[in-house]
Design an enzyme around this catalytic site. Structure first.
Site, PDB file in Angstrom:
ATOM      1  N   HIS A  19      58.703  56.041  48.306  1.00  0.00           N
ATOM      2  CA  HIS A  19      57.495  55.286  48.547  1.00  0.00           C
ATOM      3  C   HIS A  19      57.878  54.052  49.393  1.00  0.00           C
ATOM      4  O   HIS A  19      58.258  53.000  48.623  1.00  0.00           O
ATOM      5  CB  HIS A  19      57.039  55.021  47.131  1.00  0.00           C
ATOM      6  CG  HIS A  19      55.740  54.281  47.109  1.00  0.00           C
ATOM      7  ND1 HIS A  19      54.681  54.365  46.022  1.00  0.00           N
ATOM      8  CD2 HIS A  19      55.092  53.311  47.878  1.00  0.00           C
ATOM      9  CE1 HIS A  19      53.666  53.643  46.492  1.00  0.00           C
ATOM     10  NE2 HIS A  19      53.663  52.926  47.331  1.00  0.00           N
ATOM     11  N   HIS A  21      56.403  51.987  52.888  1.00  0.00           N
ATOM     12  CA  HIS A  21      55.641  51.800  53.920  1.00  0.00           C
ATOM     13  C   HIS A  21      56.392  51.308  55.128  1.00  0.00           C
ATOM     14  O   HIS A  21      57.039  50.199  54.827  1.00  0.00           O
ATOM     15  CB  HIS A  21      54.500  51.155  53.888  1.00  0.00           C
ATOM     16  CG  HIS A  21      53.600  51.566  52.426  1.00  0.00           C
ATOM     17  ND1 HIS A  21      52.544  52.184  52.788  1.00  0.00           N
ATOM     18  CD2 HIS A  21      53.681  51.593  51.036  1.00  0.00           C
ATOM     19  CE1 HIS A  21      51.954  52.394  51.317  1.00  0.00           C
ATOM     20  NE2 HIS A  21      52.716  52.098  50.581  1.00  0.00           N
ATOM     21  N   HIS A 199      48.295  57.196  46.679  1.00  0.00           N
ATOM     22  CA  HIS A 199      48.360  56.156  45.800  1.00  0.00           C
ATOM     23  C   HIS A 199      46.965  56.226  44.725  1.00  0.00           C
ATOM     24  O   HIS A 199      45.917  56.254  45.013  1.00  0.00           O
ATOM     25  CB  HIS A 199      48.180  54.797  46.707  1.00  0.00           C
ATOM     26  CG  HIS A 199      49.254  54.238  47.487  1.00  0.00           C
ATOM     27  ND1 HIS A 199      49.782  55.293  48.324  1.00  0.00           N
ATOM     28  CD2 HIS A 199      49.863  53.029  47.471  1.00  0.00           C
ATOM     29  CE1 HIS A 199      50.901  54.453  48.833  1.00  0.00           C
ATOM     30  NE2 HIS A 199      51.094  53.180  48.281  1.00  0.00           N
ATOM     31  N   GLU A 202      47.133  52.247  40.638  1.00  0.00           N
ATOM     32  CA  GLU A 202      47.950  51.155  41.006  1.00  0.00           C
ATOM     33  C   GLU A 202      47.055  49.982  40.425  1.00  0.00           C
ATOM     34  O   GLU A 202      47.512  48.845  39.494  1.00  0.00           O
ATOM     35  CB  GLU A 202      48.261  50.677  42.470  1.00  0.00           C
ATOM     36  CG  GLU A 202      48.945  49.663  43.164  1.00  0.00           C
ATOM     37  CD  GLU A 202      49.089  49.491  44.380  1.00  0.00           C
ATOM     38  OE1 GLU A 202      48.395  49.932  45.161  1.00  0.00           O
ATOM     39  OE2 GLU A 202      50.071  48.654  44.906  1.00  0.00           O
ATOM     40  N   ASP A 280      58.517  50.168  48.058  1.00  0.00           N
ATOM     41  CA  ASP A 280      56.916  49.775  48.610  1.00  0.00           C
ATOM     42  C   ASP A 280      57.001  49.164  49.908  1.00  0.00           C
ATOM     43  O   ASP A 280      56.860  49.806  50.970  1.00  0.00           O
ATOM     44  CB  ASP A 280      56.101  49.188  47.505  1.00  0.00           C
ATOM     45  CG  ASP A 280      54.707  49.564  47.728  1.00  0.00           C
ATOM     46  OD1 ASP A 280      54.279  50.332  48.495  1.00  0.00           O
ATOM     47  OD2 ASP A 280      54.095  48.863  47.112  1.00  0.00           O
ATOM     48  N   ASP A 281      56.842  47.931  49.988  1.00  0.00           N
ATOM     49  CA  ASP A 281      56.911  47.125  51.159  1.00  0.00           C
ATOM     50  C   ASP A 281      57.983  45.947  50.953  1.00  0.00           C
ATOM     51  O   ASP A 281      57.530  44.684  50.889  1.00  0.00           O
ATOM     52  CB  ASP A 281      55.588  46.340  51.358  1.00  0.00           C
ATOM     53  CG  ASP A 281      54.536  47.345  51.424  1.00  0.00           C
ATOM     54  OD1 ASP A 281      54.264  47.931  52.433  1.00  0.00           O
ATOM     55  OD2 ASP A 281      53.752  47.908  50.371  1.00  0.00           O
TER      56      ASP A 281
HETATM   57  N1  ADE Z   1      49.916  49.855  51.738  1.00  0.00           N
HETATM   58  C1  ADE Z   1      50.762  49.409  51.936  1.00  0.00           C
HETATM   59  N2  ADE Z   1      51.534  49.184  50.544  1.00  0.00           N
HETATM   60  C2  ADE Z   1      50.421  49.486  49.811  1.00  0.00           C
HETATM   61  C3  ADE Z   1      50.359  49.375  48.444  1.00  0.00           C
HETATM   62  N3  ADE Z   1      51.109  49.138  47.509  1.00  0.00           N
HETATM   63  N4  ADE Z   1      49.034  50.036  47.893  1.00  0.00           N
HETATM   64  C4  ADE Z   1      48.172  50.482  48.573  1.00  0.00           C
HETATM   65  N5  ADE Z   1      48.320  50.326  49.799  1.00  0.00           N
HETATM   66  C5  ADE Z   1      49.335  50.003  50.522  1.00  0.00           C
HETATM   67 ZN    ZN Z   2      52.312  51.797  48.621  1.00  0.00          ZN
END
Ligand code: ADE
Ligand code: ZN
Length: 336
Positions: A19, A21, A199, A202, A280-281
C-alpha cells in the site's frame, strides 16, 4: 525481547510493501527540484515550510495538499525520478517486493498524458529489477470523487498497458463515494484480467467494506480499520483470508486513530486477520515502512512472532505467484 531489538528485527526482515501511492512518496526536496525543472509555481519557500504544512485533521485535508503536490510532475523523467527514489528508499528498508498505486487521473486531469506517467514509472520498475533484484507490480487507482465514466475513460487509456498493470484500485475521498459507485468499472477491469483492490473502512463505515467485497469482488482490502466495528464482517474477512493493507502512521496523521497506543493492528492480528504494515504516503505521513514498524512496536504490545507474521502476511497477501511467495516467506525464517 526489548523494543529496540524488535525494531531492529523488523527492519532486517525481508518484506513486501502493498500500500504505497507513488505520488505520496514525493519528498519536499524533490518537489522543489521538479518545480524548478518544470517552471511550476509552488506556494512554499523552503523544505521546512512544506513539512510544516503537513498537518491534517482528516483525509480530505491531506488530499487537497497531495493533489497540489502532483502539479510538479510533468515529464516521463519526473515520474521515473519519483519512482526510482521510492524504490531505492524501500530497498534500504529491506523491501523486496512492492505493489505500487498510481493515480492516472491526478495527471490526465491537468494535461499530462497517461502514457507519460506510466512510461516513467515502469522504466524505473524495470531498472530496480535489473539493478538490485527488487520486484514490483503496478496498481492503477480510480479517483472515487470523480464520476464512474471517468474511470471508464482511464481504463480505455490503459488498454495498451494491461500487461504492465496488475490490478485496479479505488482511492481518494471515501465518505459519500461508496464502492457501489464503481461496480461497473471494476467489472470491466475484471473482464480485462485485472485484479481488484479498494480503499475501504479508512473513514467509511463497515458497509463500504461489504460493498467492496460483494460488488467490486476485491482481492485485497486497503486499510479496513473500521471492519472491527462489525464482528460478523471480521469473521468473514478471517474466513476469506482477506489481506488488509494497514498504514499506521497514515492513520495517526489523518486522525483515523487518536493515538498510536489505540491503533487496532494488534487486535487485528489477535482476531486472525491477515494484516500487513505499509507506509501509504510516506513523504506526507512521517516515514517509510520501517518507520511504521517502529511506531507500532513502540506503541503496542507486539511480540516477535507478531512481527514475523506481519512480514509473512505481506508476501502471502501479495500478487506474486505461489512459488515466489514460498521463496520470500522461507527467507523470513532465516533471519535472526
Ligand atoms: N490517496 C492517497 N492516499 C490515500 C489514502 N490514504 N486514502 C485515500 N486516498 C488516498
Ligand atoms: Zn492509501
Amino acid at each position: 525481547m526489548d523494543k529496540n531489538n524488535l525494531i531492529a528485527y523488523a527492519a532486517r526482515l525481508p518484506k513486501a510493501e502493498l500500500h504505497l501511492h507513488i505520488e505520496g512518496s514525493l519528498e519536499p526536496e524533490m518537489l522543489f527540484k521538479l518545480a524548478g525543472r518544470n517552471g511550476v509555481d509552488i506556494p512554499f519557500k523552503s523544505v521546512e515550510e512544506v513539512r510544516a504544512a503537513y498537518q491534517f485533521s482528516n483525509l480530505q485535508d491531506f488530499l487537497d495538499i497531495y493533489y497540489q503536490g502532483m502539479s510538479v510532475l510533468k515529464t516521463e523523467e519526473d515520474f521515473f525520478d519519483l519512482t526510482m527514489a521510492y524504490l531505492n528508499r524501500a530497498r534500504a528498508d529491506n523491501v523486496r517486493h512492492a505493489e505500487i498505486f498510481f493515480d492516472p487521473q491526478g495527471h490526465t486531469e491537468r494535461g499530462v498524458a497517461f502514457d507519460t506517467a506510466i512510461s516513467g514509472i515502469v522504466t524505473a520498475l524495470d531498472m530496480a529489477k535489473a539493478q538490485f533484484g527488487m520486484t514490483a507490480k503496478l496498481i492503477m487507482c480510480f479517483l472515487r470523487h470523480l464520476p464512474e465514466d471517468d474511470a471508464f475513460d482511464t481504463l480505455k487509456q490503459a488498454e495498451n498497458w494491461l500487461d504492465r498493470i496488475e490490478a485496479v484500485g479505488l482511492d481518494s475521498s471515501e465518505v459519500g463515494h461508496p464502492p457501489a459507485k464503481f461496480e461497473r468499472a471494476f467489472k470491466a477491469a475484471h473482464e480485462r484480467g485485472l485484479k481488484r483492490v479498494a480503499h475501504a473502512g479508512e473513514e467509511g463505515p463497515p458497509a463500504y467494506i461489504r460493498e467492496a467485497l460483494d460488488l467490486l469482488t476485491i482481492d485485497r482490502l486497503d486499510h479496513g480499520n473500521r471492519s472491527l466495528e462489525d464482528d460478523a464482517l471480521v469473521a468473514r474477512l478471517v474466513n476469506e483470508a482477506m489481506t488488509l493493507t494497514v498504514c499506521p502512521l497514515s492513520n495517526l496523521k489523518l486522525c483515523v486513530v487518536d493515538d498510536m497506543k489505540v491503533h487496532p493492528l494488534k487486535r487485528m492480528l489477535d482476531f486472525g486477520l491477515r494484516a500487513t504494515v505499509n507506509s501509504d504516503d510516506p513523504s506526507y505521513f512521517g516515514g517509510y515502512i520501517n518507520d511504521n514498524f517502529k511506531a507500532v512496536i513502540e506503541a503496542l504490545d507486539l511480540s516477535r512472532d507478531d512481527i514475523k507474521t506481519l512480514a509473512k502476511n505481506s508476501f502471502a497477501g501479495s500478487f506474486l505467484t505461489d512459488g515466489e511467495k514460498r521463496a520470500q516467506i522461507a527467507a523470513i525464517d532465516l533471519v535472526n
